[in-house]
Design a protein around this motif. Structure first.
Motif, PDB file in Angstrom:
ATOM      1  N   LEU A  35       0.745  -1.274  -0.061  1.00  0.00           N
ATOM      2  CA  LEU A  35       0.025   0.077   0.121  1.00  0.00           C
ATOM      3  C   LEU A  35       0.970   1.150   0.093  1.00  0.00           C
ATOM      4  N   PRO A  36       1.339   1.668  -1.240  1.00  0.00           N
ATOM      5  CA  PRO A  36       2.254   2.901  -1.317  1.00  0.00           C
ATOM      6  C   PRO A  36       1.784   4.088  -0.404  1.00  0.00           C
ATOM      7  N   ARG A  37       2.603   4.591   0.497  1.00  0.00           N
ATOM      8  CA  ARG A  37       2.211   5.717   1.352  1.00  0.00           C
ATOM      9  C   ARG A  37       2.008   6.911   0.628  1.00  0.00           C
ATOM     10  N   LEU A  38       2.618   7.349  -0.645  1.00  0.00           N
ATOM     11  CA  LEU A  38       2.808   8.651  -1.155  1.00  0.00           C
ATOM     12  C   LEU A  38       2.257   8.403  -2.592  1.00  0.00           C
ATOM     13  N   LEU A  39       1.443   9.074  -3.014  1.00  0.00           N
ATOM     14  CA  LEU A  39       0.897   9.443  -4.642  1.00  0.00           C
ATOM     15  C   LEU A  39       2.003   9.228  -5.576  1.00  0.00           C
ATOM     16  N   SER A  40       3.361   9.948  -5.120  1.00  0.00           N
ATOM     17  CA  SER A  40       4.193  10.284  -5.858  1.00  0.00           C
ATOM     18  C   SER A  40       5.081   8.983  -6.132  1.00  0.00           C
ATOM     19  N   ASP A  41       4.932   7.760  -5.372  1.00  0.00           N
ATOM     20  CA  ASP A  41       5.357   6.498  -5.375  1.00  0.00           C
ATOM     21  C   ASP A  41       5.091   5.945  -6.774  1.00  0.00           C
ATOM     22  N   TYR A  42       3.931   6.268  -7.322  1.00  0.00           N
ATOM     23  CA  TYR A  42       3.415   5.576  -8.562  1.00  0.00           C
ATOM     24  C   TYR A  42       4.076   6.274  -9.988  1.00  0.00           C
ATOM     25  N   HIS A  43       4.488   7.505  -9.568  1.00  0.00           N
ATOM     26  CA  HIS A  43       5.129   8.403 -10.936  1.00  0.00           C
ATOM     27  C   HIS A  43       3.973   8.693 -11.752  1.00  0.00           C
ATOM     28  N   PHE A  44       2.724   8.839 -11.543  1.00  0.00           N
ATOM     29  CA  PHE A  44       1.385   8.978 -12.452  1.00  0.00           C
ATOM     30  C   PHE A  44       1.888  10.516 -13.149  1.00  0.00           C
ATOM     31  N   PHE A  45       2.360  11.467 -12.217  1.00  0.00           N
ATOM     32  CA  PHE A  45       2.594  12.844 -12.924  1.00  0.00           C
ATOM     33  C   PHE A  45       3.876  13.210 -12.671  1.00  0.00           C
ATOM     34  N   ARG A  46       4.229  14.001 -13.851  1.00  0.00           N
ATOM     35  CA  ARG A  46       5.660  14.507 -13.945  1.00  0.00           C
ATOM     36  C   ARG A  46       5.984  15.454 -13.068  1.00  0.00           C
ATOM     37  N   ASP A  47       4.903  16.210 -12.416  1.00  0.00           N
ATOM     38  CA  ASP A  47       5.246  17.518 -11.326  1.00  0.00           C
ATOM     39  C   ASP A  47       4.589  16.843 -10.087  1.00  0.00           C
ATOM     40  N   ALA A  48       5.176  17.409  -9.096  1.00  0.00           N
ATOM     41  CA  ALA A  48       4.768  17.327  -7.712  1.00  0.00           C
ATOM     42  C   ALA A  48       3.382  17.792  -7.484  1.00  0.00           C
ATOM     43  N   SER A  49       3.028  18.640  -7.989  1.00  0.00           N
ATOM     44  CA  SER A  49       1.524  19.040  -7.808  1.00  0.00           C
ATOM     45  C   SER A  49       0.472  18.413  -8.455  1.00  0.00           C
ATOM     46  N   GLY A  50       0.727  17.333  -9.219  1.00  0.00           N
ATOM     47  CA  GLY A  50      -0.299  16.510  -9.575  1.00  0.00           C
ATOM     48  C   GLY A  50      -1.062  16.791 -10.842  1.00  0.00           C
ATOM     49  N   TRP A  51      -0.477  17.882 -11.825  1.00  0.00           N
ATOM     50  CA  TRP A  51      -1.275  18.518 -12.677  1.00  0.00           C
ATOM     51  C   TRP A  51      -0.730  17.954 -14.101  1.00  0.00           C
ATOM     52  N   GLN A  52       0.336  17.466 -14.222  1.00  0.00           N
ATOM     53  CA  GLN A  52       0.866  17.113 -15.473  1.00  0.00           C
ATOM     54  C   GLN A  52       1.030  15.467 -15.689  1.00  0.00           C
ATOM     55  N   PRO A  53       0.219  15.019 -16.477  1.00  0.00           N
ATOM     56  CA  PRO A  53       0.303  13.479 -16.401  1.00  0.00           C
ATOM     57  C   PRO A  53       1.547  12.964 -16.998  1.00  0.00           C
ATOM     58  N   ASN A  54       1.901  11.684 -16.706  1.00  0.00           N
ATOM     59  CA  ASN A  54       3.285  11.146 -17.261  1.00  0.00           C
ATOM     60  C   ASN A  54       2.961  10.312 -18.121  1.00  0.00           C
ATOM     61  N   GLU A  55       3.620   9.761 -19.068  1.00  0.00           N
ATOM     62  CA  GLU A  55       3.397   9.239 -20.417  1.00  0.00           C
ATOM     63  C   GLU A  55       2.635   8.161 -20.125  1.00  0.00           C
ATOM     64  N   ARG A  56       1.589   8.068 -21.149  1.00  0.00           N
ATOM     65  CA  ARG A  56       0.585   6.870 -21.173  1.00  0.00           C
ATOM     66  C   ARG A  56      -0.309   7.188 -19.888  1.00  0.00           C
ATOM     67  N   VAL A  57      -0.253   8.318 -19.106  1.00  0.00           N
ATOM     68  CA  VAL A  57      -1.337   8.608 -18.171  1.00  0.00           C
ATOM     69  C   VAL A  57      -2.234   9.424 -18.777  1.00  0.00           C
ATOM     70  N   ILE A  58      -3.481   8.864 -19.400  1.00  0.00           N
ATOM     71  CA  ILE A  58      -4.187   9.599 -20.141  1.00  0.00           C
ATOM     72  C   ILE A  58      -5.424  10.265 -19.861  1.00  0.00           C
ATOM     73  N   PRO A  59      -5.726  11.701 -19.772  1.00  0.00           N
ATOM     74  CA  PRO A  59      -7.076  12.253 -19.104  1.00  0.00           C
ATOM     75  C   PRO A  59      -8.180  11.798 -19.953  1.00  0.00           C
ATOM     76  N   TYR A  60      -9.354  11.730 -19.327  1.00  0.00           N
ATOM     77  CA  TYR A  60     -10.457  11.446 -19.949  1.00  0.00           C
ATOM     78  C   TYR A  60     -11.703  12.281 -19.330  1.00  0.00           C
ATOM     79  N   GLN A  61     -12.714  12.294 -19.768  1.00  0.00           N
ATOM     80  CA  GLN A  61     -13.967  12.944 -19.275  1.00  0.00           C
ATOM     81  C   GLN A  61     -14.957  12.210 -19.398  1.00  0.00           C
ATOM     82  N   LEU A  62     -16.060  12.096 -18.470  1.00  0.00           N
ATOM     83  CA  LEU A  62     -17.409  11.573 -18.749  1.00  0.00           C
ATOM     84  C   LEU A  62     -18.459  12.500 -19.061  1.00  0.00           C
TER      85      LEU A  62
END
Length: 339
Positions: A35-62
């Motif tokens: 159970l990773p303690r920090l969201l940054s452990d996954y490296h889903f985002f390029r920036d520390a503030s969680g606004w710039q998704p990493n490669e293959r992390v694709i935004p979508y809308q419902l």
């Protein structure tokens, strides 16, 4: 706020380099037993503030999203290199092991967007796991909160009304209340019928995120699309906000009230249906939906309440969704008893 232009731009950026190793996404962390303690452990985002998704992390809308106390939601899909999600008609996309669904919640506060929490659904070898992460005051990291948390937030809703709430981050078990299907945790949002706006499905297929463009027989209207038929808008709202529990395999299956978009039996939708168990939740009303009489319908009574034991949904909101209640009231008022 809709982000479809950003979706297309990020899709193109993420896949334009062809088959490359994801830039920093931690596949081993997604697939692990921990159970990773920090969201940054996954490296889903390029920036520390969680606004710039990493490669293959694709935004979508419902098209029509789940209401959550008027929070803005920022949704992302991650599918590992060499894998594809499978299209299943107009229903949920089937994601391979190693995939993740990421959803950040936030508000505009003092003129700036501010993230409150990020929830992740991780597809591991033994099934899906739901975990909540809460952002710090500096907006530089989000930490795992297994027990959930209450966070005071003041914001202005779409009508211009200022609201002050204790925003509820669900605990790990509460995540299961909505995400459980036949007892197993599962995604509930990315149904093909709710992803048709802006050519998202076509982009997903063209870029290899899904194996094919699914055939969508039941398109959920875009929220606020008043040109769409009233019945479609109301049914789409129920599908997005209620049907994850109110379906034949959901946690509310014993109610006999099934609110999926494709349900065709009026009584299963609540029309002239008496509740299975009468009590405080009925408000002395006789039917879940009394055609032509929204004020006499249990559905509206419960959606318009914040009282524990009456309010529906039971979790996920601390204010009434005024626009949702208005839509469903208009829908019920237009019924003549033969629907």
């Amino acid at each position: 706020m809709r982000l479809l232009l950003s979706v297309c731009a990020v899709l193109t950026l993420a896949f334009s380099a062809g088959a490359r190793e994801p830039a920093g996404v931690a596949d081993a962390v997604i697939r692990s037993d921990g159970l990773p303690r920090l969201l940054s452990d996954y490296h889903f985002f390029r920036d520390a503030s969680g606004w710039q998704p990493n490669e293959r992390v694709i935004p979508y809308q419902l098209n029509t999203p789940l209401f959550s106390d008027y929070a803005e939601k920022y949704r992302y899909i991650y599918v590992p290199e060499g894998e594809q999600a499978t299209a299943n008609g107009d229903g949920l996309l089937d994601f391979p092991v190693g995939s993740a669904l990421i959803k950040s919640f936030g508000y505009e506060i003092d003129g700036k967007p501010r993230l409150i929490e990020t929830r992740v659904l991780l597809h591991r070898a033994d099934g899906w796991l739901a975990l909540p992460y809460v952002w710090n005051a500096e907006q530089t990291e989000a930490k795992l909160k297994i027990a959930g948390e209450r966070i005071p937030v003041t914001f202005t809703d779409p009508s211009g009304k200022q609201r002050s709430i204790n925003y509820g981050v669900p605990n790990k078990n509460q995540c299961k209340e909505c995400h459980a299907l036949s007892g197993a945790v599962t995604p509930i949002g990315p149904k093909a019928r709710n992803l048709t706006d802006g050519g998202q499905l076509e982009d997903f297929a063209r870029l290899g995120l899904i194996d094919a463009v699914p055939a969508v027989d039941y398109r959920v209207p875009v929220w606020g699309e008043t040109s769409a038929p009233l019945n479609d808008r109301a049914r789409g709202y129920l599908d997005a906000n209620c049907a994850h529990c109110h379906n034949i395999n959901g946690s509310a299956s014993n109610s006999g009230l099934f609110l999926t978009y494709e349900e065709t039996m009026p009584v299963r939708l609540g029309i002239n249906k008496r509740p299975v168990a009468a009590g405080r939740g009925s408000g002395t009303h006789d039917f879940d939906i009394a055609p032509g009489d929204p004020e006499g319908s249990i559905m509206i009574y419960r959606l318009d309440s914040l009282e524990a034991g009456i309010s529906m949904p039971e979790v996920g909101r601390s204010v009434v969704h005024d626009e949702g209640v208005a839509l469903l009231s208009q829908w019920i008022a237009a019924m003549d008893g033969k629907d």
